[in-house]
Enzyme design. Structure first.
Site, PDB file in Angstrom:
ATOM      1  CD  GLU A   1      38.841  28.692  72.175  1.00 55.94           C
ATOM      2  OE1 GLU A   1      39.750  27.861  71.940  1.00 55.94           O
ATOM      3  OE2 GLU A   1      39.078  29.884  72.444  1.00 55.94           O
TER       4      GLU A   1
ATOM      5  CG  HIS B   1      41.446  37.508  66.339  1.00 60.68           C
ATOM      6  ND1 HIS B   1      42.348  36.590  65.862  1.00 60.68           N
ATOM      7  CD2 HIS B   1      41.629  37.531  67.681  1.00 60.68           C
ATOM      8  CE1 HIS B   1      43.047  36.104  66.874  1.00 60.68           C
ATOM      9  NE2 HIS B   1      42.632  36.642  67.976  1.00 60.68           N
TER      10      HIS B   1
END
Lengths: 362, 373
Positions: free
Chosen positions: A98, A167
């Protein structure tokens, strides 16, 4: 820097800016939006795909990059079929990296392209925090107005799928603190399309926060092109007892709560903020002048978050109009639990919202 | 001594080196630019010590051959992105010393109107995409510039083949961002050259203490399938001779490269560095090989002696004198230039497309403008 340009969307006007060769398009937001009750019902994910595909067809500078967006057809099938239509040079699979691909997108935007960078989950954007918080929103300022950054970061945000603490991030609480970017959080498929199209045209960095839990939601979404302006809240339901303010998925909880309260004779205004940067507090104040009570519902944590900001601005701008202390309904101030019952207890829900409204009415 | 001289052999024999084809005036320009950087940095240090420059300030003295030799090897419209030790590169790229100095003085006339400072030099006309203050953060950006340039050429079909120069120090090679950038650059075929200006220190930590396998940095690049070379960065002719063909190869093949450019900084990491981690003898040893003195000597030596014989002692002194004058003027300019107008500049350049209600502070600043108060 590229000087390539693209045709304007219908009724849009072109605005020049030294940081963006070729300028940028501003849609005509005052044009009447197509009716929502069409004969076509599509999912939230299809609305997102349609927004991206429409913009990509018009503007070759737009590309989509992220994990599993191409050959896998999207981890959540948002980009399904886009590889077939646009090819591997514009629908680009990345490694799980990322920080790397977020930075790549930022520099491509500085150069004059219009990247859409997908985070499979905004939770994973935390490893790219330096790029998305230090570089994207500050580039224009730091360069004295020389280099813009017209990038869209988008992906799933928020808890609700028993994914545990790491998450389940709602990043708006953290990221909205940083000046220089816009944050859009749609609550339904119609807004998803209109807001994402606006995000792609916008010449500043936009963080676009979707929800895995809403991707399958269905609604009437016009086939025509339309754009929804940033910074203008939508009055989703009208009432005079209390103002409910929210954005993203909890707007739907507010509507459920309002429905339940209506059966007790309590009618609420429900404001869907649509964007939290900019934040349409004027609409909140306008509503408050009728209701004199407010409950802010925010699915991120309570400390220093968006609900706190909404309430701070309400106090600044409408203190005299309040007949009860403002209330907020956030997720609880603790890491997201896994067990289904505990996760449900941790999140905002219609019952908590209705109870908060009743408290302001006491 | 922690940083040892590069022992790489010259890539070419005399006569067929790329620099042999360059006219004398080009090499004289390099000498000028290297001396300009040296003089500029001397004055920068003075101004910093007089508290006229604020914040962090990283001096480039000693590394001049790196910036001048590599930038000379690419085209003016090839994108360049830098770390925070950026004054040398921007001058080598053609930024007016007045504008650069004014930025450090926090003036409206600075390259970023006083919004960037020493570590953040941006210059659009010179294709400079900024100095970047977070160690290694510019390396994914370098990949992105190369991606965009390739996209422009390949997808938009409006551009040409380019190569991006992304500079970093040896300290940045330890950052995760750099490894992600290398992987992406190789995987996607991005024409970016990561120029590691390896001055042997990550701030105050010597290279053998900050990175594993420190004597074979090129293995890092090679492990990602990237062409990786070691270049003696203290000899500007050698830098150009080795870098120029590499840059052309990256441009032609649209592939990345990794360069371990061995150099040395004469000054501390930043202006606040007492340099207790190295000896004066080590610094002096490098100064004996000084790249500017070596180039001047090359240009003055007779052709029989392998030189160019295009400069004499008087001309060299005159060049130094006129550079001193130019830099002094830059300091005078920066000193007398107006500071940014707070009302006009503080709130501008936050957005290209500013929207109402973007910020709570403009309308109700500290309660001052609140009609209810």
């Amino acid at each position: 820097m590229t000087t390539a340009t693209a045709p304007l969307p219908p009724r849009a006007r072109l605005v020049e800016h030294p940081a963006l060769p070729g300028g940028y398009a501003v849609p005509d937001f005052d044009a009447e939006l197509p009716p929502r009750e069409g004969d076509r019902v599509i999912q939230f994910r299809e609305a997102l795909r349609e927004a991206m595909s429409e913009e990509m067809r018009r503007d070759p500078r737009v590309f989509l990059m992220g994990e599993e967006v191409a050959e896998y057809n999207g981890a959540y099938k948002v980009s399904q079929g886009m590889l077939d239509e646009f090819g591997p040079k514009r629908i680009i699979d990345t490694p799980i990296s990322e920080n790397g691909f977020a930075g790549l997108g930022i520099a491509a935007a500085m150069y004059g392209l219009r990247p859409i960078i997908e985070f499979m989950s905004w939770s994973f954007s935390l490893v790219a925090a330096d790029q998305i918080l230090n570089n994207a929103p500050k580039m224009l300022y730091m360069s004295g107005g020389q280099w813009g950054c017209p990038v869209v970061f988008r992906g799933n945000n928020g808890a609700g799928g028993q994914l545990g603490s790491t998450h389940s991030w709602c990043v708006e609480g953290l990221y909205a603190n940083v000046p220089g970017m816009k944050i859009a959080i749609p609550s339904n498929p119609y807004d998803a399309k209109g807001l994402l199209k606006t995000a792609i045209l916008d010449p500043d960095p936009v963080f676009f926060l979707e929800s895995e839990r809403m991707l399958g939601d269905k609604a009437h979404v016009p086939e025509e092109e339309y754009y929804i302006p940033f910074g203008r809240a939508r009055l989703a339901r009208e009432g005079d007892a209390c103002t409910l303010v929210s954005f993203g998925r909890p707007v739907n909880f507010c509507l459920e709560a309002a429905e339940a309260l209506a059966s007790d004779g309590v009618e609420c205004d429900v404001l869907d903020m649509r964007t939290v940067r900019p934040l349409d507090v004027e609409s909140v104040v306008r509503s408050l002048r009728r209701t004199n009570r407010v409950v802010v519902v925010d699915q991120s944590w309570p400390f220093g978050g968006v609900a706190s900001e909404v309430i701070a601005q309400i106090i600044e701008k409408a203190f005299d109009w309040l007949d009860a202390p403002p209330a907020r309904v956030n997720t609880d101030d603790l890491p997201t639990p896994y067990a289904k019952n505990m996760e449900a207890a941790y999140l905002p829900n219609p019952e908590k919202i209705a109870a908060a409204v009743k408290r302001t009415l006491r | 001594m922690s940083q040892t001289s590069a022992k790489t052999p010259r890539a070419h024999t005399k006569g067929d080196r790329p620099s042999d084809a360059l006219p004398d005036k080009t090499l004289l320009k390099w000498l000028h630019d290297m001396q300009l950087i040296r003089e500029f940095e001397t004055r920068t240090m003075q101004a910093y010590q007089q508290a006229k420059i604020g914040g962090f300030c990283h001096i480039y003295s000693g590394q001049e051959a790196c910036a001048v030799g590599t930038i000379a090897a690419v085209e003016h419209d090839d994108p360049v992105i830098l770390a925070y030790r950026d004054h040398g590169h921007v001058l080598a790229r053609g930024m007016d010393p007045k504008v650069c100095m004014a930025e450090m003085f926090g003036r409206q006339a600075g390259c970023a109107k006083g919004k960037g400072g020493s570590m953040h030099m941006f210059d659009k006309p010179n294709w400079l995409f900024g100095g970047h203050g977070i160690v290694g953060a510019q390396t994914p950006l370098g990949a992105g510039l190369a991606f965009a340039a390739r996209y422009e050429w390949e997808v938009l079909e409006t551009g040409k083949k380019k190569v991006c120069l992304c500079y970093l120090g040896d300290g940045a090679i330890d950052q995760g961002a750099f490894h992600e950038a290398l992987n992406l650059a190789s995987l996607f075929g991005l024409p970016v050259i990561y120029v590691i200006e390896n001055n042997g220190y990550s701030m105050g930590t010597a290279i053998h203490r900050h990175t594993a396998n420190h004597d074979r940095l090129t293995m890092r690049g090679e492990s990602y399938g990237i062409k990786s070379v070691e270049i003696d960065g203290f000899d500007v002719l050698n830098v150009y001779d080795q870098f120029r063909p590499l840059a052309e190869e990256c441009r032609d093949l649209q592939r990345p490269a990794f360069v371990d450019l061995k150099t040395y900084r004469y000054m501390g990491h930043s202006m606040s560095d007492p340099q207790k981690y190295r000896t004066k003898e080590e610094v002096d040893e490098w100064k004996e090989r000084d790249s500017i003195a070596a180039l001047a000597s090359h240009l003055m030596r007779s052709k029989d002696d392998g030189g160019r014989a295009c400069l004499n002692e008087d001309e060299w002194k005159e060049m130094q004198r006129s550079i001193r004058e130019v830099v002094k003027e830059a300091v005078d300019f920066a000193e007398s230039a107006p500071a940014p107008d707070t009302e006009a500049e503080l709130y501008s350049d936050v957005f290209i497309n500013p929207l109402p209600q973007s910020s709570p502070i403009r309308d109700y600043i500290h309660g001052e403008k609140n009609p209810l108060l």
